[in-house]
Write a protein that holds these residues in place. Structure first.
Motif, PDB file in Angstrom:
ATOM      1  N   LEU A   1      -7.035  11.288  -6.272  1.00 38.92           N
ATOM      2  CA  LEU A   1      -6.495   9.935  -6.361  1.00 38.92           C
ATOM      3  C   LEU A   1      -5.355   9.739  -5.376  1.00 38.92           C
ATOM      4  O   LEU A   1      -5.223   8.669  -4.757  1.00 38.92           O
ATOM      5  CB  LEU A   1      -6.019   9.651  -7.789  1.00 38.92           C
ATOM      6  N   SER A   2      -4.519  10.776  -5.196  1.00 38.95           N
ATOM      7  CA  SER A   2      -3.432  10.682  -4.227  1.00 38.95           C
ATOM      8  C   SER A   2      -3.966  10.601  -2.806  1.00 38.95           C
ATOM      9  O   SER A   2      -3.473   9.823  -1.982  1.00 38.95           O
ATOM     10  CB  SER A   2      -2.503  11.893  -4.381  1.00 38.95           C
ATOM     11  N   ASP A   3      -4.990  11.390  -2.494  1.00 39.85           N
ATOM     12  CA  ASP A   3      -5.596  11.340  -1.160  1.00 39.85           C
ATOM     13  C   ASP A   3      -6.214   9.968  -0.888  1.00 39.85           C
ATOM     14  O   ASP A   3      -6.123   9.438   0.222  1.00 39.85           O
ATOM     15  CB  ASP A   3      -6.664  12.427  -1.023  1.00 39.85           C
ATOM     16  N   ALA A   4      -6.856   9.397  -1.905  1.00 38.72           N
ATOM     17  CA  ALA A   4      -7.450   8.068  -1.737  1.00 38.72           C
ATOM     18  C   ALA A   4      -6.373   7.018  -1.479  1.00 38.72           C
ATOM     19  O   ALA A   4      -6.544   6.134  -0.627  1.00 38.72           O
ATOM     20  CB  ALA A   4      -8.267   7.698  -2.976  1.00 38.72           C
ATOM     21  N   ALA A   5      -5.254   7.114  -2.209  1.00 35.45           N
ATOM     22  CA  ALA A   5      -4.169   6.159  -2.008  1.00 35.45           C
ATOM     23  C   ALA A   5      -3.552   6.315  -0.619  1.00 35.45           C
ATOM     24  O   ALA A   5      -3.197   5.323   0.025  1.00 35.45           O
ATOM     25  CB  ALA A   5      -3.103   6.351  -3.088  1.00 35.45           C
ATOM     26  N   LEU A   6      -3.442   7.551  -0.134  1.00 35.66           N
ATOM     27  CA  LEU A   6      -2.907   7.777   1.212  1.00 35.66           C
ATOM     28  C   LEU A   6      -3.825   7.168   2.267  1.00 35.66           C
ATOM     29  O   LEU A   6      -3.359   6.504   3.205  1.00 35.66           O
ATOM     30  CB  LEU A   6      -2.737   9.277   1.456  1.00 35.66           C
TER      31      LEU A   6
ATOM     32  N   ALA B   1       0.826  -1.208   0.000  1.00 38.75           N
ATOM     33  CA  ALA B   1       0.000   0.000   0.000  1.00 38.75           C
ATOM     34  C   ALA B   1       0.860   1.258   0.000  1.00 38.75           C
ATOM     35  O   ALA B   1       0.520   2.257  -0.639  1.00 38.75           O
ATOM     36  CB  ALA B   1      -0.931  -0.005   1.215  1.00 38.75           C
ATOM     37  N   ARG B   2       1.991   1.213   0.702  1.00 39.01           N
ATOM     38  CA  ARG B   2       2.888   2.375   0.706  1.00 39.01           C
ATOM     39  C   ARG B   2       3.443   2.626  -0.694  1.00 39.01           C
ATOM     40  O   ARG B   2       3.517   3.772  -1.149  1.00 39.01           O
ATOM     41  CB  ARG B   2       4.031   2.159   1.694  1.00 39.01           C
ATOM     42  N   GLY B   3       3.827   1.547  -1.394  1.00 38.66           N
ATOM     43  CA  GLY B   3       4.319   1.705  -2.762  1.00 38.66           C
ATOM     44  C   GLY B   3       3.251   2.263  -3.690  1.00 38.66           C
ATOM     45  O   GLY B   3       3.524   3.133  -4.525  1.00 38.66           O
ATOM     46  N   ALA B   4       2.007   1.778  -3.541  1.00 36.44           N
ATOM     47  CA  ALA B   4       0.920   2.285  -4.388  1.00 36.44           C
ATOM     48  C   ALA B   4       0.679   3.764  -4.130  1.00 36.44           C
ATOM     49  O   ALA B   4       0.419   4.541  -5.058  1.00 36.44           O
ATOM     50  CB  ALA B   4      -0.354   1.486  -4.133  1.00 36.44           C
ATOM     51  N   TYR B   5       0.776   4.172  -2.864  1.00 36.71           N
ATOM     52  CA  TYR B   5       0.592   5.596  -2.551  1.00 36.71           C
ATOM     53  C   TYR B   5       1.718   6.433  -3.149  1.00 36.71           C
ATOM     54  O   TYR B   5       1.480   7.517  -3.711  1.00 36.71           O
ATOM     55  CB  TYR B   5       0.537   5.790  -1.041  1.00 36.71           C
ATOM     56  N   ARG B   6       2.943   5.962  -3.072  1.00 35.94           N
ATOM     57  CA  ARG B   6       4.066   6.724  -3.625  1.00 35.94           C
ATOM     58  C   ARG B   6       3.951   6.848  -5.139  1.00 35.94           C
ATOM     59  O   ARG B   6       4.298   7.882  -5.724  1.00 35.94           O
ATOM     60  CB  ARG B   6       5.378   6.047  -3.233  1.00 35.94           C
ATOM     61  N   ILE B   7       3.451   5.787  -5.788  1.00 38.65           N
ATOM     62  CA  ILE B   7       3.247   5.860  -7.241  1.00 38.65           C
ATOM     63  C   ILE B   7       2.199   6.915  -7.574  1.00 38.65           C
ATOM     64  O   ILE B   7       2.384   7.743  -8.481  1.00 38.65           O
ATOM     65  CB  ILE B   7       2.816   4.483  -7.775  1.00 38.65           C
ATOM     66  N   GLN B   8       1.088   6.907  -6.813  1.00 43.74           N
ATOM     67  CA  GLN B   8       0.020   7.868  -7.087  1.00 43.74           C
ATOM     68  C   GLN B   8       0.461   9.284  -6.753  1.00 43.74           C
ATOM     69  O   GLN B   8       0.134  10.238  -7.464  1.00 43.74           O
ATOM     70  CB  GLN B   8      -1.222   7.495  -6.273  1.00 43.74           C
TER      71      GLN B   8
END
Length: 490
Positions: free
Chosen positions: A172-177, A110-117
């Motif tokens: 999208l970034s807020d959702a990933a965070l 999940a951390r990697g997905a957030y950093r990508i977004q």
């Protein structure tokens, strides 16, 4: 398209690009996501009061304590479980349990997905160096001669950076965070559950060991009685009915001992699975300690609203709700124009040795605006899906709160009644032991029959087993209350 410019005009171009990126940074703070509001907790303001049990002793009056009651979330598991061997097993499980390891790895995912977004909110900068050779046939030239051409390019480029005027990328970034933080909370919830499950499995194995020892002692005693009765039958002092009755009691105790041995082995296997590696078997079958039940008496349940801060599973459900809320903003922004910027600066030459000579500068500036006109209802469907997922997240959040409320209420009810139940069961055992003693005296004096003694022995054995089971239930209920109140993380 690459257009050559004199070197003196490149700095103004760079300033224009920088100004555009600065403007994009300023407007990217906009968001079309709905303002988040935490749903009201769908539970009463207080936990249900448990009426006093019938025949329960009234609590003795005592001086008010000057020490504030402990909250489960503030009580470390090493304090709550003073048993050294159990502490060792819990520490081993926290290091080796595969479910907890999977939960930790999901945090990394999940951390990697957030950093990508999150990376989409800043422009990417690429450096490139390219060369090409091409041959043009003679019929394509005015002179009728074939030609071989060369071209070399070097430069820096910002490819297709979206100017987030309507907050799509930010949403999208807020959702990933929020999803990443929810995964972290889920790992903490798994941590708490693992501590509780290891403790319950440990005390279950200990209780079964105690019951097995009781059954084995009972079997040995009944076996001796059976041998004595057989000798009396051979001597004509007892009947075969007495012999068969004693045999039935002996074999019943043997069957109980074997059944409890099987259950204890299975409980040990469950403990090994939770610990992630084999656990050294305990020596003996010491009675269950009352330390856990004594510690839980000092815990304060507080109000249901306290669970919102103490329980990581509730916090995780709320973060998933926030992620769904942010995704609505991204779905709304899809109805508006999307503006992207592609720009590059560099140098081009027909000879590699002159690639960076003066006058060979190149640049390109390609803004693009895309306005959705007809998409067969795709954007509207995406918005409907986002709203539906938010409603699902709201229901999940409310259900999680209700489940937490029920777990605490159940554990509080058990705390109220199980202490009295253990005391009552202990009184039953004492009464059965005294009854057996008196019947044995009557039997020795010829007043009572051997069947009365056998019946008293059977009931005493059942009372002993029931007392161990009641004490185990009180211990596991205390662990449930500790976990339900958010304890076990430290």
């Amino acid at each position: 398209m690459m257009t050559s410019l004199p070197a003196s005009r490149t700095p103004p171009l760079l300033r224009a690009v920088a100004a555009t990126l600065l403007l994009a940074g300023l407007v990217s703070g906009c968001s079309m996501a709905p303002a988040y509001q935490r749903p009201a907790a769908p539970v009463p303001d207080t936990f249900p009061a448990t009426p006093p049990a019938a025949g329960a002793a009234a609590p003795a009056a005592s001086a008010p304590s000057t020490q504030a009651p402990l909250a489960a979330a503030d009580t470390a598991w090493r304090t709550f479980f003073p048993d050294g061997r159990l502490q060792q097993i819990i520490a081993t499980a926290l290091d080796n349990n595969r479910d907890l390891r999977i939960a930790a790895l999901r945090i990394e995912e999940a951390r990697g997905a957030y950093r990508i977004q999150r990376a989409d909110r800043l422009p990417a900068l690429n450096a490139s160096l390219a060369g090409s050779r091409s041959r043009t046939p003679g019929f394509a030239n005015a002179g009728g001669q074939s030609q071989v051409g060369e071209r070399y390019d070097a430069g820096l480029a910002i490819p297709a950076f979206e100017l987030d005027f309507f907050g799509r990328v930010k949403s999208l970034s807020d959702a990933a965070l929020s999803s990443y933080l929810a995964t972290e909370e889920a790992r903490q919830a798994a941590h708490i559950s693992l501590v509780a499950e290891v403790a319950k499995a440990y005390y279950t194995e200990r209780a079964l060991a105690e019951q097995q020892a009781l059954a084995e002692r009972t079997y040995e005693a009944r076996k001796r009685t059976f041998e004595l009765t057989r000798q009396r039958v051979e001597g004509g002092a007892s009947s075969r009915l007495d012999l068969r009755s004693n045999e039935q009691q002996m074999e019943t105790a043997r069957a109980a001992a074997l059944s409890l041995a099987r259950q204890r082995a299975q409980a040990s296997n469950a403990l090994n699975l939770l610990a992630g590696q084999p656990v050294q078997p305990a020596d003996g079958a010491a009675p269950l300690a009352d330390s856990v039940a004594d510690t839980v008496a000092t815990l304060s349940a507080g109000l249901p609203s306290d669970l919102l801060a103490k329980r990581p599973d509730i916090r995780a459900a709320e973060l998933r709700l926030k992620a769904a809320n942010a995704n609505i903003g991204a779905a709304r922004a899809a109805f508006f124009p999307r503006i992207t910027l592609t720009t590059a600066i560099g140098s081009a030459s027909r000879e590699f040795s002159g690639l960076f000579d003066s006058g060979n500068d190149t640049w390109s500036f390609t803004p693009q605006l895309v306005l959705p006109i007809f998409d067969a209802g795709r954007n509207l469907a995406n918005l409907d899906v986002s709203h539906a997922r938010k409603n699902i997240a709201v229901a999940d959040y409310e259900r999680t709160i209700q489940q937490a409320f029920r777990e605490v209420a159940d554990a509080l009810a058990a705390k109220t009644y199980l202490g009295e139940q253990v005391a009552a069961q202990r009184a039953v055992q004492d009464a059965q032991a005294e009854r057996l003693r008196l019947l044995q005296l009557r039997f020795e004096n010829g007043v009572a029959s051997s069947l009365d003694v056998l019946d008293a022995q059977r009931e005493l054995f059942s009372a002993e087993q029931a007392l161990v089971q009641a004490r185990l239930l009180r211990t596991t209920s205390a662990i449930d209350l500790y976990r339900a109140l958010g304890g076990g993380l430290k």
